[in-house]
Design an enzyme around this catalytic site. Structure first.
Site, PDB file in Angstrom:
ATOM      1  N   LYS A 173       7.305  -6.220  -7.038  1.00 14.93           N
ATOM      2  CA  LYS A 173       6.646  -7.481  -6.667  1.00 14.93           C
ATOM      3  C   LYS A 173       5.361  -7.144  -5.923  1.00 14.93           C
ATOM      4  O   LYS A 173       5.375  -6.756  -4.756  1.00 14.93           O
ATOM      5  CB  LYS A 173       7.534  -8.346  -5.761  1.00 14.93           C
ATOM      6  CG  LYS A 173       6.963  -9.763  -5.661  1.00 14.93           C
ATOM      7  CD  LYS A 173       7.309 -10.493  -4.396  1.00 14.93           C
ATOM      8  CE  LYS A 173       6.487 -10.125  -3.219  1.00 14.93           C
ATOM      9  NZ  LYS A 173       5.049 -10.464  -3.298  1.00 14.93           N
ATOM     10  N   GLY A 226       4.738  -2.849   3.992  1.00 18.58           N
ATOM     11  CA  GLY A 226       4.200  -4.092   4.530  1.00 18.58           C
ATOM     12  C   GLY A 226       4.331  -4.098   6.040  1.00 18.58           C
ATOM     13  O   GLY A 226       4.450  -3.039   6.670  1.00 18.58           O
ATOM     14  N   GLU A 248       7.920   1.428   4.743  1.00 16.56           N
ATOM     15  CA  GLU A 248       6.610   1.945   5.151  1.00 16.56           C
ATOM     16  C   GLU A 248       5.908   0.783   5.841  1.00 16.56           C
ATOM     17  O   GLU A 248       5.420  -0.131   5.182  1.00 16.56           O
ATOM     18  CB  GLU A 248       5.799   2.393   3.921  1.00 16.56           C
ATOM     19  CG  GLU A 248       6.489   3.418   3.047  1.00 16.56           C
ATOM     20  CD  GLU A 248       6.657   4.763   3.710  1.00 16.56           C
ATOM     21  OE1 GLU A 248       6.046   5.005   4.766  1.00 16.56           O
ATOM     22  OE2 GLU A 248       7.431   5.573   3.180  1.00 16.56           O
ATOM     23  N   CYS A 282      -2.694   1.117   6.854  1.00 12.44           N
ATOM     24  CA  CYS A 282      -1.667   1.332   7.875  1.00 12.44           C
ATOM     25  C   CYS A 282      -1.963   2.590   8.674  1.00 12.44           C
ATOM     26  O   CYS A 282      -1.565   2.705   9.814  1.00 12.44           O
ATOM     27  CB  CYS A 282      -0.316   1.435   7.190  1.00 12.44           C
ATOM     28  SG  CYS A 282      -0.360   2.603   5.829  1.00 12.44           S
ATOM     29  N   GLU A 382      -1.166  -4.154  15.745  1.00 10.96           N
ATOM     30  CA  GLU A 382      -1.939  -3.747  14.581  1.00 10.96           C
ATOM     31  C   GLU A 382      -2.925  -4.854  14.194  1.00 10.96           C
ATOM     32  O   GLU A 382      -2.503  -5.968  13.885  1.00 10.96           O
ATOM     33  CB  GLU A 382      -0.990  -3.467  13.417  1.00 10.96           C
ATOM     34  CG  GLU A 382      -1.691  -2.840  12.242  1.00 10.96           C
ATOM     35  CD  GLU A 382      -0.744  -2.588  11.084  1.00 10.96           C
ATOM     36  OE1 GLU A 382       0.123  -3.441  10.819  1.00 10.96           O
ATOM     37  OE2 GLU A 382      -0.890  -1.530  10.442  1.00 10.96           O
TER      38      GLU A 382
HETATM   39  P1  NAD Z   1       3.522  -8.416   4.579  1.00 10.04           P
HETATM   40  O1  NAD Z   1       4.702  -7.817   5.266  1.00 10.04           O
HETATM   41  O2  NAD Z   1       3.120  -9.781   4.929  1.00 10.04           O
HETATM   42  O3  NAD Z   1       3.761  -8.430   2.995  1.00 10.04           O
HETATM   43  C1  NAD Z   1       4.058  -7.270   2.277  1.00 10.04           C
HETATM   44  C2  NAD Z   1       4.777  -7.667   1.000  1.00 10.04           C
HETATM   45  O4  NAD Z   1       6.023  -8.254   1.367  1.00 10.04           O
HETATM   46  C3  NAD Z   1       4.056  -8.708   0.156  1.00 10.04           C
HETATM   47  O5  NAD Z   1       4.279  -8.420  -1.210  1.00 10.04           O
HETATM   48  C4  NAD Z   1       4.734  -9.997   0.558  1.00 10.04           C
HETATM   49  O6  NAD Z   1       4.665 -10.995  -0.443  1.00 10.04           O
HETATM   50  C5  NAD Z   1       6.150  -9.536   0.768  1.00 10.04           C
HETATM   51  N1  NAD Z   1       6.939 -10.378   1.674  1.00 10.04           N
HETATM   52  C6  NAD Z   1       6.494 -11.145   2.696  1.00 10.04           C
HETATM   53  N2  NAD Z   1       7.542 -11.779   3.280  1.00 10.04           N
HETATM   54  C7  NAD Z   1       8.652 -11.399   2.616  1.00 10.04           C
HETATM   55  C8  NAD Z   1      10.031 -11.706   2.749  1.00 10.04           C
HETATM   56  N3  NAD Z   1      10.491 -12.532   3.682  1.00 10.04           N
HETATM   57  N4  NAD Z   1      10.897 -11.127   1.888  1.00 10.04           N
HETATM   58  C9  NAD Z   1      10.460 -10.255   0.958  1.00 10.04           C
HETATM   59  N5  NAD Z   1       9.171  -9.943   0.766  1.00 10.04           N
HETATM   60  C10 NAD Z   1       8.272 -10.491   1.597  1.00 10.04           C
HETATM   61  O7  NAD Z   1       2.356  -7.365   4.764  1.00 10.04           O
HETATM   62  P2  NAD Z   1       0.852  -7.498   4.234  1.00 10.04           P
HETATM   63  O8  NAD Z   1       0.128  -8.417   5.151  1.00 10.04           O
HETATM   64  O9  NAD Z   1       0.850  -7.759   2.777  1.00 10.04           O
HETATM   65  O10 NAD Z   1       0.345  -5.993   4.414  1.00 10.04           O
HETATM   66  C11 NAD Z   1      -0.151  -5.509   5.597  1.00 10.04           C
HETATM   67  C12 NAD Z   1       0.911  -4.692   6.324  1.00 10.04           C
HETATM   68  O11 NAD Z   1       1.372  -3.628   5.492  1.00 10.04           O
HETATM   69  C13 NAD Z   1       0.352  -4.030   7.553  1.00 10.04           C
HETATM   70  O12 NAD Z   1       1.255  -4.175   8.624  1.00 10.04           O
HETATM   71  C14 NAD Z   1       0.268  -2.567   7.157  1.00 10.04           C
HETATM   72  O13 NAD Z   1       0.312  -1.662   8.196  1.00 10.04           O
HETATM   73  C15 NAD Z   1       1.416  -2.413   6.243  1.00 10.04           C
HETATM   74  N6  NAD Z   1       1.225  -1.244   5.387  1.00 10.04           N
HETATM   75  C16 NAD Z   1       2.012  -0.124   5.601  1.00 10.04           C
HETATM   76  C17 NAD Z   1       1.826   1.008   4.830  1.00 10.04           C
HETATM   77  C18 NAD Z   1       2.667   2.249   5.038  1.00 10.04           C
HETATM   78  O14 NAD Z   1       2.761   3.042   4.123  1.00 10.04           O
HETATM   79  N7  NAD Z   1       3.279   2.445   6.179  1.00 10.04           N
HETATM   80  C19 NAD Z   1       0.871   1.016   3.838  1.00 10.04           C
HETATM   81  C20 NAD Z   1       0.082  -0.131   3.647  1.00 10.04           C
HETATM   82  C21 NAD Z   1       0.283  -1.257   4.427  1.00 10.04           C
END
Ligand code: NAD
Length: 490
Positions: A173, A226, A248, A282, A382
């Site tokens: 997804k 995320g 992650e 991230c 963050e």
């Molecule tokens: P997010 O957590 O809002 O969303 C990430 C993904 O999860 C999206 O596809 C979203 O649709 C989905 N999602 C949201 N709520 C959900 C739920 N309740 N159930 C299942 N899926 C759900 O994050 P974002 O704003 O898209 O991305 C930014 C974040 O990602 C930042 O915190 C960043 O640090 C992190 N990130 C981490 C890494 C790593 O490898 N550690 C890499 C890139 C980004």
């Protein structure tokens, strides 16, 4: 305008309820594409398709799986220009970045795991006389992969590469904001000859499609990238069938500059650490921690460099920083400027939208540098934008104390010319990755992931193959005479 369906069982199909998502261009807010919006029922049919494909795919020889991944890498490379452009339009990453980093890294990752597929060997532990014990690595089955919006194409390589090499079938997804390169990749996956159902891609909202995938009883593992807040929800949702979870999550990268560092290299590397991809990484080096003896000189040079970064249309080859990916996210980053000011922070440059009228309708922010205290919110939370805080220290112990004073533990770096200090500080930094005299280096063979609130599990390298497989231990009685445990006359 681009129109795309969900990719399920080797076909592009509409969502069962006919819902669609509007995908906007972050450069001007214009409608770029309409994409089918998958809901829980679409996730169900994708999981069913993956489940049907799994028995045959998992029995395909590992060499054949590897060959398909290598072919896919070649096809991505042949379409590199188009993919880089698509990624830039959809995410706002400058074309320079997508051409030089995102697409080549995606190719390299698929190639690495293509080569890895038939090298993920089992082993023979020592066993008692007369017994043979062997261990095989078996695929998990159907794996769910939930991806954020900051590096959509690259994360396909990170997640699909090891999952498929290990013999799993995937339901991915992508983020609702930036699904275009992932859907284009599906066409290339088809062209490479992957059987239908091995890869399924269902763009949709987290609360609907994502939540169903995370809680689905037939999904054996969830790999989630995320925010930490969503990561916690994923763990709770995964409990129903006790699925494996890999997280992650966020980061708050410390970037320490010692007084013996090469300042020119440190200024340049630190700018890349935070401003590459508009700071939406991230592993961004979002906290500059400077030795007081070099702080003034460093800040002067760093601020001059930051304010000279060319911000603008990502498709212009001269552009060095594009817009943030969404309007909502830009608002969040700008809020942090005020939060920092309210806590006594000092704005050194940026903190607002660029004045260039060409950027007026896009989600732009100038590169931003603020002085802040180590315990201020802006130094702890963050921000995920082109926003870096500056703090000073007077000795190594204090530098480490500041660096380790967050709940995150993803990536951190240091700049020094003292070899012993480099190793000493690298050992003491609480982080999954450490960079010395460089920042944000990643490679397909090197484990990527964090500790603490940055999550658990690792992407890439051998470790990713383990993440996507489960060990089976098989004991054979070759010629052992096992005395009866309950001796009775026969
Ligand atoms: P997010 O957590 O809002 O969303 C990430 C993904 O999860 C999206 O596809 C979203 O649709 C989905 N999602 C949201 N709520 C959900 C739920 N309740 N159930 C299942 N899926 C759900 O994050 P974002 O704003 O898209 O991305 C930014 C974040 O990602 C930042 O915190 C960043 O640090 C992190 N990130 C981490 C890494 C790593 O490898 N550690 C890499 C890139 C980004």
């Amino acid at each position: 305008m681009i129109e795309r369906g969900l990719y399920i069982d080797g076909q592009f199909v509409e969502a069962l309820d006919g819902a669609t998502l509007d995908v906007l261009n972050p450069h001007d807010g214009e409608l770029l594409a309409q994409v089918s919006e998958g809901g829980p029922d679409d996730i169900d049919r994708a999981v069913e398709a993956a489940g049907r494909a799994f028995p045959k795919w998992s029995c395909t020889s590992s060499a054949d799986r590897g060959r398909l991944l290598l072919r896919l890498a070649d096809i991505i490379e042949a379409n590199a220009e188009e993919l880089a452009r698509l990624e830039s339009i959809d995410t706002g990453h400058p074309l320079r970045d997508t051409t030089m980093l995102d697409v080549p890294r995606t190719v390299a990752t698929f190639r690495y795991f293509g080569g890895m597929a038939d090298k993920h060997e089992g082993y023979l532990p020592p066993a008692d006389a007369g017994f043979l014990n062997y261990v095989t690595h078996e695929p998990i089955g159907v794996v769910g992969q939930i991806v954020p919006w900051n590096f959509p194409l690259m994360f396909c390589g990170w997640k699909l590469g090891p999952a498929l090499a290990a013999g799993n079938c995937a339901v991915m997804k992508p983020s609702e904001l930036v699904p275009l390169s992932t859907l284009r990749l599906c066409e290339l996956i088809d062209e490479a000859g992957f059987p239908p159902g091995v890869v399924n891609v269902v763009p949709g909202y987290g609360q609907r499609a994502g939540a169903r995938l995370a809680s689905h009883p037939q999904v054996g593992k969830i790999s989630f990238t995320g925010s930490t807040a969503t990561g916690r929800e994923i763990v709770a949702m995964s409990a129903g069938n006790v699925k494996r979870v890999q997280l992650e999550l966020g980061g708050k990268g410390a970037n320490i500059v010692f007084d013996d560092a090469n300042l020119t290299a440190a200024v340049n590397g630190s700018a890349f650490a935070i401003f590459h991809n508009q700071g939406q990484a991230c592993i961004a080096g979002s906290r500059l921690i400077l030795h007081e003896a070099v702080a003034d000189e460093f800040v002067e040079k760093f601020v001059a460099l930051a304010s000279s970064i060319r911000v603008g249309n990502p498709l212009n080859p001269e552009t060095e920083m594009g817009p943030l990916t969404s309007a909502q996210h830009r608002g969040r980053v700008l809020d942090y400027v005020q939060i920092a000011l309210d806590q006594g922070g000092e704005l050194l440059t940026g903190g607002r939208a660029p004045q260039d009228p060409a950027c007026a309708n896009g989600y732009y922010i100038e590169p931003t540098v603020m002085r802040a205290k180590a315990r201020d919110r802006v130094s702890q939370e963050e921000v995920f934008g082109p926003f870096v805080t500056v703090t000073t220290f007077s000795n190594e112990e204090e530098a480490l104390e500041i660096a380790n004073a967050t709940d995150y533990g993803l990536g951190s770096g240091l700049w020094t010319s003292d070899l012993s200090r480099a190793h000493r500080v690298a050992r003491s930094l609480q982080a999954g990755m450490v960079w010395v005299n460089c920042y944000k280096r990643v490679g397909p063979g090197s484990p990527f992931g964090g500790i603490g609130q940055s999550g658990y599990g690792r992407e890439m390298g051998f470790e990713a193959m383990h993440e996507y497989s489960q060990s089976k231990s098989v004991w054979i009685n070759v010629d052992a005479r096992i005395p009866a445990w309950y001796p009775r006359p026969s």
